[in-house]
Write an enzyme that holds these catalytic residues in place. Structure first.
Site, PDB file in Angstrom:
ATOM      1  N   SER A   9       0.841  -1.201   0.000  1.00 22.00           N
ATOM      2  CA  SER A   9       0.000   0.000   0.000  1.00 22.00           C
ATOM      3  C   SER A   9       0.870   1.243   0.000  1.00 22.00           C
ATOM      4  O   SER A   9       1.627   1.485   0.943  1.00 22.00           O
ATOM      5  CB  SER A   9      -0.908   0.008   1.237  1.00 22.00           C
ATOM      6  OG  SER A   9      -1.473   1.294   1.377  1.00 22.00           O
ATOM      7  N   HIS A  32      -1.303  -1.357  -4.157  1.00 15.48           N
ATOM      8  CA  HIS A  32      -2.554  -0.952  -3.506  1.00 15.48           C
ATOM      9  C   HIS A  32      -2.590   0.569  -3.337  1.00 15.48           C
ATOM     10  O   HIS A  32      -1.672   1.165  -2.784  1.00 15.48           O
ATOM     11  CB  HIS A  32      -2.633  -1.650  -2.147  1.00 15.48           C
ATOM     12  CG  HIS A  32      -3.921  -1.495  -1.418  1.00 15.48           C
ATOM     13  ND1 HIS A  32      -5.041  -2.263  -1.698  1.00 15.48           N
ATOM     14  CD2 HIS A  32      -4.277  -0.670  -0.416  1.00 15.48           C
ATOM     15  CE1 HIS A  32      -6.016  -1.908  -0.876  1.00 15.48           C
ATOM     16  NE2 HIS A  32      -5.586  -0.944  -0.086  1.00 15.48           N
ATOM     17  N   ASP A  34      -4.797   3.652  -1.903  1.00 16.07           N
ATOM     18  CA  ASP A  34      -5.887   4.012  -1.003  1.00 16.07           C
ATOM     19  C   ASP A  34      -6.416   5.396  -1.330  1.00 16.07           C
ATOM     20  O   ASP A  34      -5.722   6.398  -1.172  1.00 16.07           O
ATOM     21  CB  ASP A  34      -5.393   3.983   0.449  1.00 16.07           C
ATOM     22  CG  ASP A  34      -5.148   2.566   0.936  1.00 16.07           C
ATOM     23  OD1 ASP A  34      -6.104   1.758   0.888  1.00 16.07           O
ATOM     24  OD2 ASP A  34      -4.015   2.252   1.340  1.00 16.07           O
ATOM     25  N   MET A  36      -9.034   8.217  -0.373  1.00  8.25           N
ATOM     26  CA  MET A  36      -9.851   8.645   0.778  1.00  8.25           C
ATOM     27  C   MET A  36     -10.338  10.072   0.538  1.00  8.25           C
ATOM     28  O   MET A  36      -9.609  10.886  -0.043  1.00  8.25           O
ATOM     29  CB  MET A  36      -9.018   8.614   2.057  1.00  8.25           C
ATOM     30  CG  MET A  36      -8.351   7.279   2.333  1.00  8.25           C
ATOM     31  SD  MET A  36      -7.547   7.305   3.954  1.00  8.25           S
ATOM     32  CE  MET A  36      -6.637   5.751   3.861  1.00  8.25           C
ATOM     33  N   HIS A  65      -8.431   1.075  -3.787  1.00 12.37           N
ATOM     34  CA  HIS A  65      -9.325   0.852  -2.648  1.00 12.37           C
ATOM     35  C   HIS A  65      -9.993   2.179  -2.321  1.00 12.37           C
ATOM     36  O   HIS A  65      -9.374   3.069  -1.756  1.00 12.37           O
ATOM     37  CB  HIS A  65      -8.484   0.324  -1.471  1.00 12.37           C
ATOM     38  CG  HIS A  65      -9.250   0.145  -0.201  1.00 12.37           C
ATOM     39  ND1 HIS A  65      -8.628  -0.011   1.027  1.00 12.37           N
ATOM     40  CD2 HIS A  65     -10.584   0.078   0.047  1.00 12.37           C
ATOM     41  CE1 HIS A  65      -9.547  -0.153   1.964  1.00 12.37           C
ATOM     42  NE2 HIS A  65     -10.734  -0.093   1.401  1.00 12.37           N
ATOM     43  N   MET A  67     -12.129   4.491  -0.371  1.00 15.32           N
ATOM     44  CA  MET A  67     -12.773   4.756   0.919  1.00 15.32           C
ATOM     45  C   MET A  67     -13.439   6.121   0.787  1.00 15.32           C
ATOM     46  O   MET A  67     -12.974   7.133   1.316  1.00 15.32           O
ATOM     47  CB  MET A  67     -11.721   4.726   2.033  1.00 15.32           C
ATOM     48  CG  MET A  67     -11.279   3.296   2.343  1.00 15.32           C
ATOM     49  SD  MET A  67      -9.708   3.225   3.196  1.00 15.32           S
ATOM     50  CE  MET A  67      -8.612   3.294   1.764  1.00 15.32           C
ATOM     51  N   MET A 136     -11.597  -5.743   5.678  1.00 16.07           N
ATOM     52  CA  MET A 136     -10.739  -4.822   6.438  1.00 16.07           C
ATOM     53  C   MET A 136     -10.359  -5.456   7.768  1.00 16.07           C
ATOM     54  O   MET A 136     -11.227  -5.914   8.521  1.00 16.07           O
ATOM     55  CB  MET A 136     -11.465  -3.495   6.702  1.00 16.07           C
ATOM     56  CG  MET A 136     -11.642  -2.594   5.489  1.00 16.07           C
ATOM     57  SD  MET A 136     -10.134  -2.129   4.613  1.00 16.07           S
ATOM     58  CE  MET A 136      -9.158  -1.341   5.901  1.00 16.07           C
ATOM     59  N   PHE A 142      -6.299   4.873   8.107  1.00 14.09           N
ATOM     60  CA  PHE A 142      -4.897   5.151   8.386  1.00 14.09           C
ATOM     61  C   PHE A 142      -4.062   3.870   8.321  1.00 14.09           C
ATOM     62  O   PHE A 142      -4.570   2.783   8.619  1.00 14.09           O
ATOM     63  CB  PHE A 142      -4.749   5.768   9.782  1.00 14.09           C
ATOM     64  CG  PHE A 142      -5.488   7.070   9.909  1.00 14.09           C
ATOM     65  CD1 PHE A 142      -4.908   8.262   9.498  1.00 14.09           C
ATOM     66  CD2 PHE A 142      -6.796   7.096  10.387  1.00 14.09           C
ATOM     67  CE1 PHE A 142      -5.601   9.460   9.583  1.00 14.09           C
ATOM     68  CE2 PHE A 142      -7.501   8.287  10.475  1.00 14.09           C
ATOM     69  CZ  PHE A 142      -6.902   9.469  10.061  1.00 14.09           C
ATOM     70  N   GLY A 143      -2.797   4.050   7.943  1.00 18.61           N
ATOM     71  CA  GLY A 143      -1.851   2.945   8.017  1.00 18.61           C
ATOM     72  C   GLY A 143      -1.323   2.792   9.432  1.00 18.61           C
ATOM     73  O   GLY A 143      -1.591   3.621  10.305  1.00 18.61           O
ATOM     74  N   ASP A 174      -6.664  -6.324   4.550  1.00 16.45           N
ATOM     75  CA  ASP A 174      -6.026  -5.006   4.512  1.00 16.45           C
ATOM     76  C   ASP A 174      -6.029  -4.398   5.907  1.00 16.45           C
ATOM     77  O   ASP A 174      -7.092  -4.148   6.474  1.00 16.45           O
ATOM     78  CB  ASP A 174      -6.804  -4.115   3.530  1.00 16.45           C
ATOM     79  CG  ASP A 174      -6.194  -2.738   3.363  1.00 16.45           C
ATOM     80  OD1 ASP A 174      -5.098  -2.479   3.895  1.00 16.45           O
ATOM     81  OD2 ASP A 174      -6.837  -1.912   2.678  1.00 16.45           O
ATOM     82  N   GLY A 175      -4.817  -4.154   6.405  1.00 12.94           N
ATOM     83  CA  GLY A 175      -4.676  -3.463   7.682  1.00 12.94           C
ATOM     84  C   GLY A 175      -3.911  -4.281   8.704  1.00 12.94           C
ATOM     85  O   GLY A 175      -4.329  -5.385   9.063  1.00 12.94           O
TER      86      GLY A 175
HETATM   87  C1  DX5 Z   1      -6.177   1.728   5.698  1.00 11.20           C
HETATM   88  C2  DX5 Z   1      -5.785   1.354   4.302  1.00 11.20           C
HETATM   89  C3  DX5 Z   1      -4.670   0.373   4.225  1.00 11.20           C
HETATM   90  C4  DX5 Z   1      -3.381   0.834   4.838  1.00 11.20           C
HETATM   91  C5  DX5 Z   1      -2.746  -0.364   5.460  1.00 11.20           C
HETATM   92  O1  DX5 Z   1      -7.410   2.333   5.683  1.00 11.20           O
HETATM   93  O2  DX5 Z   1      -6.882   0.787   3.617  1.00 11.20           O
HETATM   94  O3  DX5 Z   1      -4.470  -0.063   2.886  1.00 11.20           O
HETATM   95  O4  DX5 Z   1      -2.475   1.391   3.933  1.00 11.20           O
HETATM   96  O5  DX5 Z   1      -1.594   0.047   6.140  1.00 11.20           O
HETATM   97  P1  DX5 Z   1      -0.853  -0.943   7.143  1.00 11.20           P
HETATM   98  O6  DX5 Z   1      -0.394  -2.138   6.360  1.00 11.20           O
HETATM   99  O7  DX5 Z   1       0.278  -0.110   7.657  1.00 11.20           O
HETATM  100  O8  DX5 Z   1      -1.822  -1.326   8.221  1.00 11.20           O
HETATM  101 ZN    ZN Z   2      -6.457  -0.131   1.653  1.00 14.12          ZN
END
Ligand code: DX5
Ligand code: ZN
Length: 222
Positions: A9, A32, A34, A36, A65, A67, A136, A142-143, A174-175
């Site tokens: 990601s 990937h 994201d 948002m 993805h 969101m 999820m 957030f990562g 994911d996550g």
């Molecule tokens: C969170 C995202 C993820 C995120 C995952 O809402 O959808 O794709 O980048 O990050 P990590 O692997 O650090 O949890």
């Molecule tokens: Zn994601």
């Protein structure tokens, strides 16, 4: 035997150097992305122009993805922008089947995502119109958050539906996926693994991808 796919990601990459980030994981399966919108989640990232530029800058298939609110309106354009897979959230969609069909008609795979608190069972029939289910394993936004093992029963359930032939799709998690948590997700039946911080915080992102793949392969049911 299903082969695990790793989808780094770019949320955890340097947004000023996205092409370099893509190059650093060139042996990944999907990249990937994201998207948002500050409404569906309390964070804002990137949109169509960046997806178009990334598509021109890398050969990696883009796994978008979304969101975002109102994916019915916005999702098909991500397929037109070059995404290989476009996933949107069931919690935000008004007509998921029509949106999946529009994504597929624009040339991409269609994915449906469910948040940790969203049940899977009500959507088992709708999922026949999709290529990817994204479960999820953190709250989206957030990562770097902690993996929620309590959602894995949904992954197991989806894998049963695929085994029995009712569904035919990728099961993506994911996550919070890292070298420690990927095995539980693989054992539960996931076959696509998104990893942000575990890949882009590593000294060698390419090696991190290979290490994750090896661990997933070992843990996947035969
Ligand atoms: C969170 C995202 C993820 C995120 C995952 O809402 O959808 O794709 O980048 O990050 P990590 O692997 O650090 O949890
Ligand atoms: Zn994601």
């Amino acid at each position: 035997m299903i082969e695990p796919m790793i989808a780094p990601s770019i949320l955890s990459a340097d947004f000023a150097r996205l092409a370099d980030a893509a190059d650093s994981v060139e042996r990944a399966d999907w990249l990937h992305v994201d998207v948002m919108d500050y409404h569906f989640v309390p964070n804002l990232t990137i949109g169509l122009p960046v997806v178009r530029s990334l598509h021109a800058a890398t050969d990696l298939p883009l796994d978008c993805h979304l969101m975002i609110e109102d994916p019915d309106r916005w999702a098909p354009a991500y397929a037109e922008a070059g995404a290989a897979n476009v996933t949107f959230h069931i919690e935000a969609a008004k007509d998921p089947v029509a949106t999946a069909r529009a994504i597929r008609a624009a040339g991409a795979l269609a994915g449906l995502s469910i948040k940790p608190a969203t049940e899977l069972d009500p959507y088992l029939d709708v999922l026949r119109e999709f290529d990817t289910l994204l479960v999820m394993t953190v709250e989206p936004g957030f990562g770097g958050q902690e993996f929620m093992a309590e959602v894995l029963p949904k992954v197991r359930r989806a894998r049963e539906e695929v085994r029995s032939g009712h569904l035919r799709l990728f099961i993506e998690v994911d996550g919070g996926i890292d070298a420690d948590t990927i095995e539980a997700a693989a054992a539960a039946g996931a076959d696509v693994f998104v990893a942000g911080s575990a890949v882009f915080s590593a000294d060698d992102p390419g090696a991190a991808v290979e290490a994750l793949r090896a661990r997933a392969r070992r843990a996947m049911p035969g």
